[in-house]
Design an enzyme around this catalytic site. Structure first.
Site, PDB file in Angstrom:
ATOM      1  N   SER A  48       3.636  -1.932  10.292  1.00  0.00           N
ATOM      2  CA  SER A  48       5.095  -1.808  10.422  1.00  0.00           C
ATOM      3  C   SER A  48       5.838  -3.104  10.065  1.00  0.00           C
ATOM      4  O   SER A  48       6.843  -3.460  10.684  1.00  0.00           O
ATOM      5  CB  SER A  48       5.474  -1.333  11.824  1.00  0.00           C
ATOM      6  OG  SER A  48       4.925  -0.049  12.070  1.00  0.00           O
ATOM      7  N   GLU A  81      -6.896   4.264   8.136  1.00  0.00           N
ATOM      8  CA  GLU A  81      -6.732   5.706   7.922  1.00  0.00           C
ATOM      9  C   GLU A  81      -8.027   6.315   7.399  1.00  0.00           C
ATOM     10  O   GLU A  81      -8.399   7.425   7.779  1.00  0.00           O
ATOM     11  CB  GLU A  81      -5.563   5.960   6.962  1.00  0.00           C
ATOM     12  CG  GLU A  81      -4.222   5.749   7.644  1.00  0.00           C
ATOM     13  CD  GLU A  81      -3.077   5.352   6.731  1.00  0.00           C
ATOM     14  OE1 GLU A  81      -2.004   5.022   7.260  1.00  0.00           O
ATOM     15  OE2 GLU A  81      -3.261   5.357   5.489  1.00  0.00           O
ATOM     16  N   LYS A  85      -0.034   4.224  -0.222  1.00  0.00           N
ATOM     17  CA  LYS A  85      -0.730   5.352   0.408  1.00  0.00           C
ATOM     18  C   LYS A  85      -0.617   6.597  -0.487  1.00  0.00           C
ATOM     19  O   LYS A  85      -0.614   6.473  -1.703  1.00  0.00           O
ATOM     20  CB  LYS A  85      -0.208   5.573   1.826  1.00  0.00           C
ATOM     21  CG  LYS A  85      -0.306   4.294   2.667  1.00  0.00           C
ATOM     22  CD  LYS A  85      -0.048   4.503   4.128  1.00  0.00           C
ATOM     23  CE  LYS A  85      -0.163   3.172   4.869  1.00  0.00           C
ATOM     24  NZ  LYS A  85      -0.015   3.327   6.327  1.00  0.00           N
ATOM     25  N   GLY A 104       2.632   2.456  10.870  1.00  0.00           N
ATOM     26  CA  GLY A 104       3.494   3.615  10.713  1.00  0.00           C
ATOM     27  C   GLY A 104       4.111   4.116  12.003  1.00  0.00           C
ATOM     28  O   GLY A 104       4.728   5.175  12.038  1.00  0.00           O
ATOM     29  N   GLU A 142      -4.935  -5.177  10.637  1.00  0.00           N
ATOM     30  CA  GLU A 142      -3.937  -4.140  10.854  1.00  0.00           C
ATOM     31  C   GLU A 142      -4.218  -3.426  12.174  1.00  0.00           C
ATOM     32  O   GLU A 142      -5.077  -2.540  12.228  1.00  0.00           O
ATOM     33  CB  GLU A 142      -3.990  -3.116   9.717  1.00  0.00           C
ATOM     34  CG  GLU A 142      -3.675  -3.686   8.354  1.00  0.00           C
ATOM     35  CD  GLU A 142      -3.319  -2.582   7.372  1.00  0.00           C
ATOM     36  OE1 GLU A 142      -2.159  -2.554   6.943  1.00  0.00           O
ATOM     37  OE2 GLU A 142      -4.171  -1.742   7.073  1.00  0.00           O
ATOM     38  N   ASN A 196       0.857  -1.190   0.000  1.00  0.00           N
ATOM     39  CA  ASN A 196       0.000   0.000   0.000  1.00  0.00           C
ATOM     40  C   ASN A 196       0.892   1.238   0.000  1.00  0.00           C
ATOM     41  O   ASN A 196       1.497   1.578   1.013  1.00  0.00           O
ATOM     42  CB  ASN A 196      -0.907  -0.030   1.241  1.00  0.00           C
ATOM     43  CG  ASN A 196      -1.780   1.207   1.348  1.00  0.00           C
ATOM     44  OD1 ASN A 196      -1.885   1.999   0.426  1.00  0.00           O
ATOM     45  ND2 ASN A 196      -2.399   1.374   2.499  1.00  0.00           N
ATOM     46  N   HIS A 217      -9.455   0.733   5.009  1.00  0.00           N
ATOM     47  CA  HIS A 217      -8.187   0.960   5.701  1.00  0.00           C
ATOM     48  C   HIS A 217      -8.422   1.861   6.912  1.00  0.00           C
ATOM     49  O   HIS A 217      -9.243   2.776   6.867  1.00  0.00           O
ATOM     50  CB  HIS A 217      -7.167   1.591   4.753  1.00  0.00           C
ATOM     51  CG  HIS A 217      -5.781   1.572   5.303  1.00  0.00           C
ATOM     52  ND1 HIS A 217      -5.341   2.505   6.212  1.00  0.00           N
ATOM     53  CD2 HIS A 217      -4.740   0.717   5.107  1.00  0.00           C
ATOM     54  CE1 HIS A 217      -4.088   2.224   6.543  1.00  0.00           C
ATOM     55  NE2 HIS A 217      -3.703   1.142   5.887  1.00  0.00           N
TER      56      HIS A 217
END
Length: 253
Positions: free
Chosen positions: A212, A98, A12, A172, A166, A10, A96
């Site tokens: 990560s 985010e 992003k 991150g 996730e 991904n 996702h």
């Protein structure tokens, strides 16, 4: 039935034309296990989808990072599933964390998006995962079960779905769920599928880990029995993504 290892990258909201060319060159020159061992999908931003598809080696595939919840129309700024199909983009990432956090996408909305994408012939990487607060309060399984239920209620054909666990606190941040933590949730998720969807689907559905993942930790994570691959963030923009793809050999051996 053996579950084929799956590695998604991904990207992003990253990349310029030059950077994208560089990443693609690295991937195209990489020596990685064959398609019967690992399925590799990269997910660039919308503006680079066709560019990446035109340059990328044929044994790797391309995914969009999102798509709209229904047929296109007066939805400024959105991209419809039909458009992705028209461009022969086979995969899409949906839900996702985010987008759940920053754009307030609810479990129900994510479930509807998954259903619509599947109905148009796309394959879906459906993302689930708990926040740090939720983990520390002991509600990890309740949270991921509710997220999975919203998706499962809308899926008729699981062949085209990959579940990506996730943990939000590991995305991150440099914090990684330990292999044991990842395995525990993946195992519980598979049990949930077994009890609520069916034994065959639980056995065949790939549950991949994101948060990560990098070249240093991927082999140990890949060795966990219920970890069927990865959804990689930052490391998918770097040469170490090749090492993560090679972690598929842990399963083969």
């Amino acid at each position: 039935m053996a579950r084929k290892f799956f590695v998604g990258g991904n990207w992003k909201c990253n990349g310029t034309t030059e950077e994208v060319k560089k990443i693609i060159t690295t991937l195209n020159e990489a020596e990685v296990p064959s398609q019967d061992v690992v399925e590799v999908v990269v997910s660039p931003p919308f503006v680079f989808l066709t560019f990446v598809k035109s340059l990328l080696r044929s044994d790797f595939h391309v995914a969009a990072q999102n798509c709209w919840v229904r047929k296109g129309g007066a939805f400024t700024g959105e991209i419809s599933a039909e458009m992705l199909v028209n461009l022969s983009i086979p995969w899409v990432i949906i839900g996702h964390s985010e987008r759940r956090a920053l754009l307030n996408e609810s479990n129900e909305f994510v479930g509807d998006k998954v259903a619509y994408a599947l109905s148009q012939g796309l394959k879906v990487i459906a993302c689930i995962g708990e926040t740090l607060e939720e983990r520390e309060s002991g509600s990890t399984m309740a949270v991921v079960a509710a997220q999975t239920k919203a998706v499962a209620g809308k899926v008729t054909n699981w062949d085209n779905v990959v579940l990506a666990y996730e943990p939000v606190w590991a995305i991150g941040t440099g914090k990684v769920a330990t292999p044991a933590q990842a395995q525990e949730v993946h195992c519980e998720l598979r049990k949930w599928l077994h009890e609520n969807v069916g034994g065959d689907i639980a056995a065949s559905t790939r549950i991949i880990y994101g948060g990560s993942v990098n070249g240093a930790n991927c082999k140990e994570l890949a060795a966990q029995p219920d970890v069927d691959g990865f959804l990689v963030g930052g490391a998918s923009l770097k040469p170490e993504f090749v090492d993560i793809i090679k972690a598929a050999m842990v399963k083969k051996n």
